[in-house]
Design a protein around this motif. Sequence first.
Motif, short mmCIF file in Angstrom:
data_model
loop_
_atom_site.label_atom_id
_atom_site.label_comp_id
_atom_site.label_asym_id
_atom_site.label_seq_id
_atom_site.Cartn_x
_atom_site.Cartn_y
_atom_site.Cartn_z
N ASP A 178 4.38 8.30 -41.83
CA ASP A 178 3.19 7.47 -41.58
C ASP A 178 3.11 6.32 -42.58
O ASP A 178 2.74 5.18 -42.23
CB ASP A 178 1.92 8.34 -41.68
CG ASP A 178 1.80 9.30 -40.51
OD1 ASP A 178 2.42 9.00 -39.46
OD2 ASP A 178 1.10 10.32 -40.65
N TYR A 179 3.41 6.64 -43.83
CA TYR A 179 3.37 5.62 -44.88
C TYR A 179 4.36 4.49 -44.58
O TYR A 179 4.02 3.30 -44.66
CB TYR A 179 3.67 6.27 -46.22
CG TYR A 179 3.96 5.26 -47.32
CD1 TYR A 179 2.96 4.43 -47.82
CD2 TYR A 179 5.25 5.11 -47.82
CE1 TYR A 179 3.23 3.50 -48.81
CE2 TYR A 179 5.53 4.19 -48.81
CZ TYR A 179 4.52 3.38 -49.30
OH TYR A 179 4.80 2.46 -50.28
N GLU A 180 5.59 4.84 -44.21
CA GLU A 180 6.61 3.83 -43.96
C GLU A 180 6.30 3.00 -42.71
O GLU A 180 6.58 1.80 -42.66
CB GLU A 180 7.97 4.51 -43.80
CG GLU A 180 8.48 5.08 -45.13
CD GLU A 180 9.82 5.81 -44.97
OE1 GLU A 180 10.19 6.09 -43.80
OE2 GLU A 180 10.48 6.06 -46.01
N ASN A 181 5.72 3.63 -41.69
CA ASN A 181 5.34 2.88 -40.49
C ASN A 181 4.26 1.85 -40.79
O ASN A 181 4.28 0.72 -40.29
CB ASN A 181 4.87 3.83 -39.40
CG ASN A 181 6.02 4.60 -38.76
OD1 ASN A 181 7.17 4.17 -38.82
ND2 ASN A 181 5.72 5.75 -38.15
N ARG A 182 3.26 2.26 -41.61
CA ARG A 182 2.19 1.33 -41.99
C ARG A 182 2.75 0.17 -42.82
O ARG A 182 2.35 -0.99 -42.67
CB ARG A 182 1.10 2.05 -42.79
CG ARG A 182 0.36 3.14 -42.02
CD ARG A 182 -0.40 2.57 -40.85
NE ARG A 182 -1.19 3.61 -40.18
CZ ARG A 182 -1.88 3.40 -39.08
NH1 ARG A 182 -1.89 2.19 -38.52
NH2 ARG A 182 -2.57 4.40 -38.52
N LYS A 183 3.68 0.52 -43.71
CA LYS A 183 4.29 -0.50 -44.56
C LYS A 183 5.09 -1.49 -43.71
O LYS A 183 5.01 -2.73 -43.91
CB LYS A 183 5.20 0.16 -45.59
CG LYS A 183 5.87 -0.85 -46.53
CD LYS A 183 6.77 -0.13 -47.54
CE LYS A 183 7.45 -1.14 -48.47
NZ LYS A 183 8.36 -0.48 -49.42
N LEU A 184 5.88 -1.00 -42.74
CA LEU A 184 6.68 -1.87 -41.87
C LEU A 184 5.80 -2.79 -41.03
O LEU A 184 6.08 -3.98 -40.87
CB LEU A 184 7.56 -1.01 -40.96
CG LEU A 184 8.45 -1.78 -39.96
CD1 LEU A 184 9.41 -2.71 -40.70
CD2 LEU A 184 9.20 -0.80 -39.07
N ALA A 185 4.71 -2.25 -40.47
CA ALA A 185 3.80 -3.05 -39.67
C ALA A 185 3.19 -4.18 -40.49
O ALA A 185 3.03 -5.32 -40.03
CB ALA A 185 2.71 -2.17 -39.08
N TYR A 186 2.85 -3.86 -41.75
CA TYR A 186 2.27 -4.85 -42.65
C TYR A 186 3.28 -5.97 -42.93
O TYR A 186 2.94 -7.16 -42.89
CB TYR A 186 1.83 -4.18 -43.93
CG TYR A 186 1.44 -5.13 -45.04
CD1 TYR A 186 0.30 -5.93 -44.94
CD2 TYR A 186 2.25 -5.28 -46.18
CE1 TYR A 186 -0.04 -6.82 -45.94
CE2 TYR A 186 1.92 -6.17 -47.18
CZ TYR A 186 0.78 -6.94 -47.06
OH TYR A 186 0.45 -7.82 -48.05
N GLU A 187 4.51 -5.61 -43.22
CA GLU A 187 5.53 -6.61 -43.53
C GLU A 187 5.84 -7.49 -42.31
O GLU A 187 6.02 -8.71 -42.44
CB GLU A 187 6.80 -5.92 -44.01
CG GLU A 187 6.65 -5.27 -45.38
CD GLU A 187 7.87 -4.45 -45.78
OE1 GLU A 187 8.73 -4.23 -44.88
OE2 GLU A 187 7.97 -4.07 -46.95
N LEU A 188 5.90 -6.90 -41.13
CA LEU A 188 6.16 -7.67 -39.92
C LEU A 188 5.03 -8.66 -39.64
O LEU A 188 5.27 -9.82 -39.25
CB LEU A 188 6.34 -6.74 -38.72
CG LEU A 188 7.63 -5.91 -38.70
CD1 LEU A 188 7.62 -4.93 -37.53
CD2 LEU A 188 8.86 -6.82 -38.63
N SER A 189 3.79 -8.22 -39.82
CA SER A 189 2.65 -9.12 -39.61
C SER A 189 2.68 -10.27 -40.59
O SER A 189 2.36 -11.42 -40.25
CB SER A 189 1.33 -8.33 -39.75
OG SER A 189 1.24 -7.37 -38.74
#
Length: 360
Positions: free
Chosen positions: A143-154
């Motif tokens: 969950d942590y890595e998915n949130r981090k990836l979404a943030y970086e993509l945005s």
Amino acid sequence: MKAAFIISVFLIFYSCSKPAEKITPQRAKLVESVYSSVVIQPDSLYKAYATVIGILDRNLVEEGDRVEAEAPIIQLINIAPELSMENAKLSFQQARDNYSGTSALLKSLEKEIESARLNLRNDSINYHRQKRLWEQKIGSKLDYENRKLAYELSSNKLQVLKEEYERTRNDLSIQVRQALNNYKSSEFTSGEFTVTSKINGVIYALYKEPGEIVNTVEPLALIGSANNFVIELLVDEMDIVKVEVGQKTFVTLEAYGSRVFEAKIKKIYPAKDESTQTFKIEANFLKDPPKLFPGLVGEANIVVAEKEDALIIPKEYLLDEDRVLTEDGPVRIVPGIQDMEHIEIISGIDENEPIYKPEQ
């Protein structure tokens, strides 16, 4: 004995069949000339053309008028620049609308940037919340890595949109300036267009009437010198090698009957007219006829050689191109210059040698 008998028989036969007409070569002046047809044209004659497509508004001169160099002779209403100006105006308006109008491309990009900014803020909140939970050993690493990836993509998407916005804004700004320059340029060249004379001369012909369509391939006027005329001669390709600049020329014009005018060759054009197999030559009168008009026709004889004391015979006494018939039979001669009726004898016989006219 047998050879002597054959010769005797030949001489008897030759003497019996010898032509009755005989002459001896004579000394006289001989002039060789080249024939040419003649047309009289004004010097510096040229056809005036329009440089644009349009409608002839009015002829500012009449045929026969004298004009000075740069004097206006024909006024046009320019069609093409009007159309170009309208197209340039539409291009400018479109470029301006794309840059700052209601349908501007930038407004669409601004909306995308605003949407990307909201997504980034939402992804940032979720990422930092999930990060704090993960630091407290709450939740899964996935969950942590998915949130981090979404943030970086945005974050990356927002940056890309900002760069695209700046690039588009610069491109549109350049397009607006270019369209404005084109519009101003076309506006400057629109309106009436005037054809001017390139020389001091006379208007010999006007080819269009007011209201007619004008293009760039059909002439509008014929202009030439008012006082200076040239003789245009057409010489057959068989004779062109004999012609030189500076040679004397004797001209007769139909308008002046049998009167002969002396001229001199001024220019030889090197290109052959394939349709007539002739070369164009120009000559100048040594003394102009009383009146000259464009298009007068006549004939000319160009003097290509002359000799004061030439040994000559009539051409009808030639057996072939280089033989004559003497008491002793055919003799080869070396011919020289010639006119329509006589030819010079360089060597082969002398002025005391009788020659006979060949039987036809």
